[in-house]
Write an enzyme that holds these catalytic residues in place. Structure first.
Site, mmCIF file in Angstrom:
data_model
loop_
_atom_site.group_PDB
_atom_site.id
_atom_site.type_symbol
_atom_site.label_atom_id
_atom_site.label_comp_id
_atom_site.label_asym_id
_atom_site.label_seq_id
_atom_site.Cartn_x
_atom_site.Cartn_y
_atom_site.Cartn_z
ATOM 1 N N CYS A 1 1.299 -1.704 15.161
ATOM 2 C CA CYS A 1 1.530 -1.586 13.802
ATOM 3 C C CYS A 1 0.664 -2.835 13.193
ATOM 4 O O CYS A 1 1.088 -3.944 13.034
ATOM 5 C CB CYS A 1 2.982 -1.358 13.418
ATOM 6 S SG CYS A 1 3.185 -1.328 11.353
ATOM 7 N N CYS B 1 3.526 8.495 0.307
ATOM 8 C CA CYS B 1 4.179 7.845 1.493
ATOM 9 C C CYS B 1 4.256 6.424 0.926
ATOM 10 O O CYS B 1 3.521 5.812 0.338
ATOM 11 C CB CYS B 1 3.371 7.830 2.511
ATOM 12 S SG CYS B 1 3.614 6.776 3.949
ATOM 13 N N CYS C 1 -0.365 6.461 9.933
ATOM 14 C CA CYS C 1 0.542 5.678 10.659
ATOM 15 C C CYS C 1 0.343 4.516 11.293
ATOM 16 O O CYS C 1 -0.704 4.468 12.045
ATOM 17 C CB CYS C 1 1.309 6.729 11.543
ATOM 18 S SG CYS C 1 2.938 6.203 12.256
ATOM 19 N N GLU D 1 0.782 -1.320 -0.073
ATOM 20 C CA GLU D 1 -0.042 -0.015 -0.098
ATOM 21 C C GLU D 1 0.725 1.204 -0.035
ATOM 22 O O GLU D 1 1.874 1.301 0.617
ATOM 23 C CB GLU D 1 -0.805 -0.162 1.317
ATOM 24 C CG GLU D 1 -1.919 -0.975 1.078
ATOM 25 C CD GLU D 1 -3.017 -1.013 2.085
ATOM 26 O OE1 GLU D 1 -2.640 -0.260 3.267
ATOM 27 O OE2 GLU D 1 -4.065 -1.787 2.334
ATOM 28 N N CYS E 1 6.375 -4.138 15.741
ATOM 29 C CA CYS E 1 6.087 -3.214 16.618
ATOM 30 C C CYS E 1 4.655 -3.346 17.046
ATOM 31 O O CYS E 1 3.581 -3.784 16.094
ATOM 32 C CB CYS E 1 6.141 -1.750 16.118
ATOM 33 S SG CYS E 1 7.849 -1.614 15.495
ATOM 34 N N CYS F 1 6.417 -6.577 7.189
ATOM 35 C CA CYS F 1 7.933 -5.989 8.073
ATOM 36 C C CYS F 1 7.939 -7.351 9.173
ATOM 37 O O CYS F 1 6.943 -7.670 9.856
ATOM 38 C CB CYS F 1 7.365 -4.612 8.842
ATOM 39 S SG CYS F 1 8.717 -4.036 9.864
HETATM 40 S S1 SF4 Z 1 6.129 0.465 12.752
HETATM 41 FE FE1 SF4 Z 1 5.564 -1.262 11.543
HETATM 42 S S2 SF4 Z 1 6.335 -0.985 9.529
HETATM 43 FE FE2 SF4 Z 1 7.493 0.326 10.984
HETATM 44 S S3 SF4 Z 1 9.134 -0.892 11.729
HETATM 45 FE FE3 SF4 Z 1 7.468 -1.241 13.101
HETATM 46 S S4 SF4 Z 1 6.275 -3.000 12.340
HETATM 47 FE FE4 SF4 Z 1 7.781 -2.234 10.737
#
Ligand code: SF4
Length: 376
Positions: free
Chosen positions: A142, A128, A361, A115, A139, A135
């Site tokens: 996220c 963006c 975000c 995306e 986190c 990923c």
């Molecule tokens: S915020 Fe999401 S995309 Fe960014 S490093 Fe952490 S897990 Fe990965």
């Protein structure tokens, strides 16, 4: 017909479809042309045809003779990323000329999806863009982290997002993309070589799409060795560090990778970036209720920020269903901002854009999971 390619290129060729020439970087294009007995400038011409002119086939590459065009088309395909979905925020009817944020679903040549988001504001249109499918860093706030990691994007796939969004920006806002942020899906510093390569392409001075390095921001959760690589790269891009907390324990809770790079090490990498580039970093903090929005949290942030050259950008958290964290309330946010201002910090407060379409975000993901609303 098998071309006398070096092993590296042969490996790439070893896939069922004709290999996608857009998976090759400049150096590899040079190797390819060399293997075909062509002079070095042919690689630069090919790069220009692929990325400035964005030609869909070899036949229209008019600076190449018919023999070279035939050799290329017999062994390689050109398969750029394509846009397969789009969704916009509803226009704000209380504002004249309201320009809503829009999110796009981009399909890569192997069928993977990422995306990208267009964020218009008064004086700019920001693209963006994503650097990884998923990923690995997980986190806790996220949606991208929750979908796991599938692969890094090629440099061309990163650049393609900008080309596709630039066309959309011209259609939607009659304005070109003016800024690029590497803040979409993935941790850009885990794919740094391809990020550097894409920036080299996107900033080529006489290409049809060309942008200044200063208009590009790379974001990271704080991967120290790769931050050093950026500091040494001589790029004039900007750097944003997702700090989220200046308390080591809280930081690790939000971003498990922070355990590897404690705050002292992180501030050392930022100071090194400051001294090598002469640039401040942007410390990004997302205020979360009862996690990092107390007076003590603000004081710790001030202490950390005073050790480096920085601006602080406070952003809203956009709730992801089932991820278990909530945005801070407006009273605690006001108190937090005041503490920073009283301490003489340079603070910007960014109102989240795109939350209603899961484009803000922490909300980008290409699965029908926790964020509940992938593009159709
Ligand atoms: S915020 Fe999401 S995309 Fe960014 S490093 Fe952490 S897990 Fe990965």
């Amino acid at each position: 017909m098998t071309l006398p390619l070096v092993p590296e290129l042969q490996k790439i060729q070893n896939i069922p479809l004709l290999p996608n020439i857009r998976e090759l970087d400049r150096r590899q294009l040079g190797l390819l042309m060399k293997s075909l007995g062509e002079p070095g400038y042919r690689a630069r011409q090919l790069h220009r045809w692929l990325y400035s002119n964005q030609l869909p086939d070899f036949e229209t590459m008019s600076t190449f003779g018919s023999k070279l065009r035939r050799k290329l088309s017999e062994s390689w395909s050109i398969r750029p990323a394509t846009m397969v979905g789009a969704i916009s925020e509803p226009a704000d009817r209380t504002l004249p000329d309201s320009t809503p944020t829009a999110k796009f679903l981009i399909q890569l040549a192997d069928g993977e999806l990422v995306e990208s988001v267009l964020i218009p504001s008064d004086d700019r249109v920001t693209a963006c863009i994503s650097t990884q499918v998923g990923c690995p860093l997980q986190c806790t706030f996220c949606a991208t982290g929750a979908m796991g990691f599938r692969r890094n994007l090629f440099a061309s796939e990163i650049a393609d997002q900008v080309y596709l969004l630039d066309k959309e920006a011209q259609n939607r806002y009659t304005c070109k993309v003016t800024n690029i942020v590497f803040m979409g899906m993935g941790e850009p510093l885990l794919n740094l070589e391809n990020v550097f390569e894409s920036i080299a392409t996107l900033t080529e001075k006489d290409y049809r799409f060309s942008i200044s390095e200063k208009k590009i921001t790379i974001s990271t959760v704080g991967l120290v060795p790769e931050m050093e690589q950026i500091s040494d790269s001589r790029l004039k891009t900007r750097l944003a560090v997702s700090l989220h907390s200046a308390d080591q324990h809280i930081r690790e809770r939000l971003m498990p990778v922070a355990a590897k790079y404690p705050l002292d090490m992180l501030s050392g990498a930022i100071a090194s970036y400051n001294s090598k580039t002469g640039q401040p970093v942007t410390l990004v903090c997302m205020l979360l209720s009862a996690i990092n929005d107390s007076v003590e949290d603000a004081q710790k942030l001030v202490r950390f920020a005073k050790r480096v050259l920085c601006k602080i950008n406070l952003i809203d958290y956009n709730p992801i269903v089932n991820l278990g964290v909530k945005t801070g309330c407006s009273d605690s946010k006001t108190m937090f901002i005041q503490r920073l201002l009283d301490a003489g910090m340079h603070v910007t407060v960014r109102k989240s854009q795109g939350a209603t379409i899961n484009a803000a975000c922490g909300q980008l993901a290409t699965f029908s999971g926790n964020n509940g609303s992938p593009l159709q």
